[in-house]
Design a protein around this motif. Sequence first.
Motif, PDB file in Angstrom:
ATOM      1  N   GLN A 197       1.900  10.953  -4.516  1.00 27.81           N
ATOM      2  CA  GLN A 197       1.349   9.622  -4.304  1.00 27.81           C
ATOM      3  C   GLN A 197       1.060   8.928  -5.632  1.00 27.81           C
ATOM      4  O   GLN A 197       1.342   7.742  -5.802  1.00 27.81           O
ATOM      5  N   LEU A 253       4.286   2.501  -5.433  1.00 23.24           N
ATOM      6  CA  LEU A 253       3.534   1.854  -4.364  1.00 23.24           C
ATOM      7  C   LEU A 253       2.301   2.667  -3.950  1.00 23.24           C
ATOM      8  O   LEU A 253       1.534   2.230  -3.098  1.00 23.24           O
ATOM      9  N   HIS A 254       2.157   3.852  -4.529  1.00 30.88           N
ATOM     10  CA  HIS A 254       1.066   4.763  -4.159  1.00 30.88           C
ATOM     11  C   HIS A 254       1.017   4.982  -2.644  1.00 30.88           C
ATOM     12  O   HIS A 254      -0.046   4.943  -2.018  1.00 30.88           O
ATOM     13  N   ASN A 255       2.186   5.210  -2.081  1.00 30.07           N
ATOM     14  CA  ASN A 255       2.276   5.481  -0.648  1.00 30.07           C
ATOM     15  C   ASN A 255       1.439   6.713  -0.288  1.00 30.07           C
ATOM     16  O   ASN A 255       1.410   7.693  -1.039  1.00 30.07           O
ATOM     17  N   ASN A 256       0.803   6.654   0.866  1.00 33.76           N
ATOM     18  CA  ASN A 256      -0.047   7.754   1.312  1.00 33.76           C
ATOM     19  C   ASN A 256       0.835   8.853   1.911  1.00 33.76           C
ATOM     20  O   ASN A 256       0.826   9.107   3.120  1.00 33.76           O
ATOM     21  N   THR A 310       1.722   0.380   3.058  1.00 34.33           N
ATOM     22  CA  THR A 310       1.820   0.187   1.604  1.00 34.33           C
ATOM     23  C   THR A 310       3.231  -0.156   1.145  1.00 34.33           C
ATOM     24  O   THR A 310       3.436  -0.450  -0.028  1.00 34.33           O
ATOM     25  N   ASN A 311       4.197  -0.114   2.042  1.00 37.67           N
ATOM     26  CA  ASN A 311       5.600  -0.300   1.660  1.00 37.67           C
ATOM     27  C   ASN A 311       6.273  -1.250   2.629  1.00 37.67           C
ATOM     28  O   ASN A 311       6.316  -0.994   3.841  1.00 37.67           O
ATOM     29  N   ARG A 364       6.560  -3.395  -5.251  1.00 40.05           N
ATOM     30  CA  ARG A 364       5.146  -3.391  -5.659  1.00 40.05           C
ATOM     31  C   ARG A 364       4.770  -4.722  -6.296  1.00 40.05           C
ATOM     32  O   ARG A 364       3.740  -5.319  -5.958  1.00 40.05           O
ATOM     33  N   ARG A 387       4.500  -7.561  -3.728  1.00 34.20           N
ATOM     34  CA  ARG A 387       3.289  -7.469  -2.913  1.00 34.20           C
ATOM     35  C   ARG A 387       2.057  -7.894  -3.706  1.00 34.20           C
ATOM     36  O   ARG A 387       1.180  -8.606  -3.185  1.00 34.20           O
TER      37      ARG A 387
END
Length: 478
Positions: free
Chosen positions: A56, A61-64, A87-88, A455, A458
Motif C-alpha cells: 500500500q 494511490l495508496h490503495n487499501n 481510491t482508484n 493520483r 484525483r
Amino acid sequence: MPQKMLKFVDVPRGMPEKRAAEARRGDFDEIYREYAAAKAEEQSSRCSQCGVPYCQTHCPLHNNIPDWLKLTAEGRLEEAYAVSQATNTFPEICGRICPQDRLCEGNCVIEQSGHGTVTIGAVEKYITDTAWEEGWVKPAAPRVERPESVGIIGAGPGGLAAADMLRRRGFQVTVYDRYDRAGGLMIYGIPGFKLEKDVVMRRNKLLEDGGVTFELGKDIGVDIAFQELREKHDAILIATGVYKSRDLGGPGAGLPGILKALDYLTASNKTGFGDTVAEFESGELNANGKKVVVIGGGDTAMDCVRTAIRQGASSVKCLYRRDRANMPGSQREVANAEEEGVEFVWLSAPKGFVGDDRANGVRVAKMRLGAPDVTGRQTPEEIEGADYTEPADIIIKALGFDPEDLPKLWDVEGLDVTRWGTIKTDHRTHETALDGVFAAGDIVRGASLVVWAIRDGREAADAIAAKLDARASVVAAE
C-alpha cells in the motif's frame, strides 16, 4: 469464520494462466487469462496482512490492498470492489498495466522473505472485471447538481480521473481532446495485448452516462482558443500528458525508415479499431516481413517490440545502452517479449544510421558500465573500436517523451513552465500561475506511469472543488 489469510507458506504463488507464446504472437488479445473464483480466493489468502503494508505504501494511490485481498479471500467480492474503487478510478486498468513488479508486488513483505509475492495486479483485475459483469459499476449520480463548470484539456488517465471525481460532486464537466477517441495513451499508445480497448471504452461510456461531456477532435490553440475555454468555464484543468518524442541525432538521423514510437503504436492501435491508416497500408508504419530494430529500454520500447512481433516482422531486436538489471522497463515485460521472439542486445547504443535514400541499418557502439552517476546508476561508456552495423528495414526510436511548448502553442501568457518544459504548479493544490487554471499528470511531473496520472487527477479534482466551494461561499455571503 476459519482463518482465510496468511497461507503464503503452504500456498505457492500462482499467476493466471498465460497464453502460449506462439498463440499470442498472432493477435493483439491480452496474454493472461482471468482467474477462476477459487483461484482468486486462494491467491488472495496468501496475503500476510502485515501491520505496515509496504504494498500500500509503494502504490501511488495508496490503495487499501490488504483489505480487498482479505475480502476476496472470503468471497466478499462486491465489498472488495467497493474498497478497491474508493481510491482508484480505474482499478481494472491498473491491474492490467501497472508495473506491479516495481510497485506493490515488488515491495510485498512475503516476496522479500522468499515466498513469492501476492499476485496483487491479477486479483485487482479480477475484482473489477467481476464487478462489471455483475453490474456493480455504476455511473456518477451526484446528489446535487452544481452550476459551476470545469473544462479539462486532455482525455488521458489524469483528465478522466479528475472528470469522474468532479462529476460525482455534481460539477458540470467537459473534456477536450485532440484525438477522436478518449483515453489518451491508454487508447493509442498502449497495445491491446496489455490493455484491450473495450476495457477503456466502457469506462469512457460510464463517464458519459454519468454526465461528462466529451469534445473530441478539438485541438486547443487550433480549433478552440485557450482563452475561450477560460471564459466558458469556472476552472480549467490541463492534463494533456507529454507527446513530443525525444529525438536521436547522429549521421543519417533524418533518413526515411526511422520512426517515432508513438506514430508507430498509434497506427497499430488505429488499425485495430478498424480505421484506415494510409502509412500502415503503405508499409511505412507496418513491420510485416521486415527486420525491426527498436532503440530504448522503457515500457514504450517493450510495446514496440511486441507489436512488431505481432505484425509479422522477420526479426525484432531491442538495443539498450545498459544491461538487463539496469533497464527502466518492467522485467515482466522483458520476459514476455523474449518468450515471443524478441532479441535484446544489451550494452549497445546507436551512433548513427546508414543508408542512401532510406535507413537500412543502425551504427551501434558497444558499451560497458562505468562509475555510478548522481542517481547511483552505473554510467554507460563506449568501448572504442567495437562498433558494428545492425541491419534494419524499420528503426523505431523509443526514447521517451517531452512536453510540448503549450504557452506557445496556445498563445497564452502567464502559464509558467519549468526548465524541462513542464507546467509549474503549486504542488499542494496543482494550481498554475493563472487563477483558476490547474494542471496534473505528465504535463507537470514529466513522462510517468498511468497510476501516477490517476493520483494527480484525483488530487487536482479535490483542489478544484475546494476552490469552487470557496468561491461559492463568498458569493453566498455577499
